[in-house]
Design a protein around this motif. Sequence first.
Motif, PDB file in Angstrom:
ATOM      1  N   GLY A 220       0.951  -1.260   0.106  1.00 16.93           N
ATOM      2  CA  GLY A 220       0.246  -0.073   0.105  1.00 16.93           C
ATOM      3  C   GLY A 220       0.971   1.196   0.129  1.00 16.93           C
ATOM      4  O   GLY A 220       1.986   0.970  -0.222  1.00 16.93           O
ATOM      5  N   THR A 221       0.212   2.502   0.017  1.00 16.28           N
ATOM      6  CA  THR A 221       0.883   3.668   0.020  1.00 16.28           C
ATOM      7  C   THR A 221       1.288   4.078   1.419  1.00 16.28           C
ATOM      8  O   THR A 221       2.241   5.100   1.485  1.00 16.28           O
ATOM      9  CB  THR A 221      -0.117   4.812  -0.392  1.00 16.28           C
ATOM     10  N   GLY A 222       1.027   3.479   2.222  1.00 21.95           N
ATOM     11  CA  GLY A 222       1.537   4.225   3.817  1.00 21.95           C
ATOM     12  C   GLY A 222       0.516   5.068   4.292  1.00 21.95           C
ATOM     13  O   GLY A 222       0.457   5.506   5.493  1.00 21.95           O
ATOM     14  N   ASN A 223      -0.578   5.501   3.590  1.00 20.05           N
ATOM     15  CA  ASN A 223      -1.501   6.522   3.804  1.00 20.05           C
ATOM     16  C   ASN A 223      -2.211   5.988   5.192  1.00 20.05           C
ATOM     17  O   ASN A 223      -2.766   6.743   6.002  1.00 20.05           O
ATOM     18  CB  ASN A 223      -2.387   6.930   3.002  1.00 20.05           C
ATOM     19  N   VAL A 224      -2.557   4.758   5.278  1.00 24.30           N
ATOM     20  CA  VAL A 224      -3.240   4.154   6.363  1.00 24.30           C
ATOM     21  C   VAL A 224      -2.524   2.849   6.737  1.00 24.30           C
ATOM     22  O   VAL A 224      -1.698   2.407   5.721  1.00 24.30           O
ATOM     23  CB  VAL A 224      -4.574   3.721   6.136  1.00 24.30           C
ATOM     24  N   LEU A 227      -4.944  -2.463   5.661  1.00 23.20           N
ATOM     25  CA  LEU A 227      -6.213  -2.941   5.424  1.00 23.20           C
ATOM     26  C   LEU A 227      -7.156  -3.491   6.570  1.00 23.20           C
ATOM     27  O   LEU A 227      -6.504  -4.309   7.271  1.00 23.20           O
ATOM     28  CB  LEU A 227      -6.400  -3.571   4.250  1.00 23.20           C
TER      29      LEU A 227
ATOM     30  N   ALA B 117      -7.452   4.833   0.630  1.00 27.63           N
ATOM     31  CA  ALA B 117      -6.234   5.707   1.136  1.00 27.63           C
ATOM     32  C   ALA B 117      -4.856   4.483   1.113  1.00 27.63           C
ATOM     33  O   ALA B 117      -3.901   5.066   0.550  1.00 27.63           O
ATOM     34  CB  ALA B 117      -6.414   6.030   2.719  1.00 27.63           C
ATOM     35  N   PHE B 118      -5.324   3.431   1.239  1.00 28.28           N
ATOM     36  CA  PHE B 118      -4.369   2.379   1.322  1.00 28.28           C
ATOM     37  C   PHE B 118      -3.737   2.388  -0.185  1.00 28.28           C
ATOM     38  O   PHE B 118      -2.640   2.167  -0.341  1.00 28.28           O
ATOM     39  CB  PHE B 118      -4.915   1.073   1.736  1.00 28.28           C
ATOM     40  N   GLY B 120      -3.952   4.782  -2.484  1.00 27.43           N
ATOM     41  CA  GLY B 120      -3.650   5.821  -2.980  1.00 27.43           C
ATOM     42  C   GLY B 120      -4.523   6.616  -3.940  1.00 27.43           C
ATOM     43  O   GLY B 120      -4.368   7.656  -4.722  1.00 27.43           O
ATOM     44  N   LYS B 122      -6.976   9.597  -4.505  1.00 26.70           N
ATOM     45  CA  LYS B 122      -6.989  11.052  -4.178  1.00 26.70           C
ATOM     46  C   LYS B 122      -8.175  11.735  -3.946  1.00 26.70           C
ATOM     47  O   LYS B 122      -8.483  12.837  -3.212  1.00 26.70           O
ATOM     48  CB  LYS B 122      -5.983  11.783  -4.980  1.00 26.70           C
ATOM     49  N   SER B 149      -5.864  11.537   3.831  1.00 24.34           N
ATOM     50  CA  SER B 149      -4.939  11.592   2.307  1.00 24.34           C
ATOM     51  C   SER B 149      -5.955  11.654   1.459  1.00 24.34           C
ATOM     52  O   SER B 149      -5.486  11.434   0.077  1.00 24.34           O
ATOM     53  CB  SER B 149      -4.089  10.393   2.502  1.00 24.34           C
TER      54      SER B 149
END
Lengths: 243, 243
Positions: A220-224, A227, B117-118, B120, B122, B149
Motif C-alpha cells: 500500500g501507500t502507507g497513507n493508512v 487494510l 487511502a491504502f 493511493g 486522491k 489523505s
Amino acid sequence: MKTINLCGLAAVSARWRQNPDSIERLFFDYDTGRKVGDMTKAMARMRKVYRCVENEELEKVAGSIHHGGIIAVVNAPELVGPTRSDPRAWAAARAPIVILDRIGNAHNLGAIVRTAAFYGVKHIIIPDTPEAARPNDAAYRVAEGGFESVQVWLPYNMVPLVEDLAAAGYEVVAASTRDGHGRTDDIKPGRPIAIVLGNEERGVSDELARVCTRRVTLPGTGNVESLNVSVAGAILMDRLLAR
Amino acid sequence: MKTINLCGLAAVSARWRQNPDSIERLFFDYDTGRKVGDMTKAMARMRKVYRCVENEELEKVAGSIHHGGIIAVVNAPELVGPTRSDPRAWAAARAPIVILDRIGNAHNLGAIVRTAAFYGVKHIIIPDTPEAARPNDAAYRVAEGGFESVQVWLPYNMVPLVEDLAAAGYEVVAASTRDGHGRTDDIKPGRPIAIVLGNEERGVSDELARVCTRRVTLPGTGNVESLNVSVAGAILMDRLLAR
C-alpha cells in the motif's frame, strides 16, 4: 440447546433454501411478512411457531435494532475439529479454505464468511480460544446467508492442522502486514488454496506464520497503516480463488 | 461551526501528522494518554483544551462506546463540488478516484475510504443527496485515518461529472451486480481510473452506469447474492490500482 437468531431476509432465505426443517421459530414484521408466504405455510405444516409482530418485539427477540424485519431462530451448530484425514480429503477435492487466527470481531467474521461464500470457500477454521469470535447473531447477520454454504471447524490447535494442510498439498497463504511477498501471481493455479487471516491488532501469530507455505503483504501507500482484515481476506480470495 | 469527533488512535494520529493545528480539543483515557505525550505538549503550547478523563466521559463526548480511548474534536470540512476544469487536471495527474453513488451506510463509507487511502486514491466523490452518507464520526473512526489523505467532493449532479471524467480520459469503471464484464485485466495500465460503487440495496443507478466507460460484475458462486460494497470496491481497487 443454544440457539442463534438469523436476522434479515438474506440470512433467513439462505437457511430456508438449504435446510427449512432447521428453523424452529419465525418472527417478522408486516412488510417482510408479505415476502415470506411460502415459509409461513411450511411452518404451519410443520406445526412450528411463526408470528407477525411489531417492530419492538422484533428488537426484543433480536436483542438489537439490527433485525432486518425478520428473525429465524435456529439451533446453534455444534462445532468440532477436523480429523487427521480431513486435510487429505479436502486437498483431493481442491476445497478452498479460510483459516482465521483469532479474529476477535464478530462483524469481521461475518464479513469474511460472506465473501468466502461468494468465492466458493468450503471450510472456515476458527481456533478454540476465547479471543476468537464464534459464529453468533451479529456474524450470521453480516454474512448475509454465507454461513449456509461453508462448514465451520473448531480445531484444538492450529499449528498441526496447517502442517497437515501443507503436507496434503495446500498452498497455505498467510496475510501478513509486513515481511511478506507483495505478489501472488506466481502461485500456481490448480493448487488447493488455504488463506490465513490474523487477529485485528496482532495479525497472524509467528508460530502459525512459520508453518504456512507463503506470507503475502499487500503493498500500500502507507497513507493508512493497514487494510481491514476482511478486506485483505477478500483481496486474497479474489486473487487466488477467482481464476 | 460543525465539529467531528475523530475517535481512536489511528484516526487521531493521522490527523496529528497531517494537520496538528486543526485539532481543537483532545480527550483520552489514562492508558492512551501515555502514548500521546507529544500531542499534549503541543496542545498546551497552542493553549488548547486537552484532558485525561474517565471512560464514561469519553463515551459521553463520543456519544458512543466506540471511542477507542482517544477523541480529537476537529472542525468538519466544508464539502464543495469540483469545478468544470478539475477532471482534466485530475486526469493529467493520473489521480485515482472513487465515486460513491448513494452509499447509505457511514460504516461502508469509512471502510471504503480506509481502503482507498491504502491504494493511493486522491478524490472521493459523494452526491449531494440525503440518501448518501456523509463523513461523520463513525465514518472517520472506521476509516482509521484514511480521510486525511483523500479529498472528499460533493457535486450537485453526478452524471455530467462522470461524463467530464470520461472525456478527460478516465476509465470510469462501475461495479455492477449484473450484466457487467467479469474481467478487468484488459483495462490498459497507465490510464487514469475512476471506480464507481453504488447504493447497498440498489447498486449504481442506470442513469449513472450508462455514462461510465465500463461495467464490471465480479463473478461469484451464487452462494450469497453479492459482495458487500466496501469489499467489491476493495477488489476493484486492488485489481486496477495495485499494478
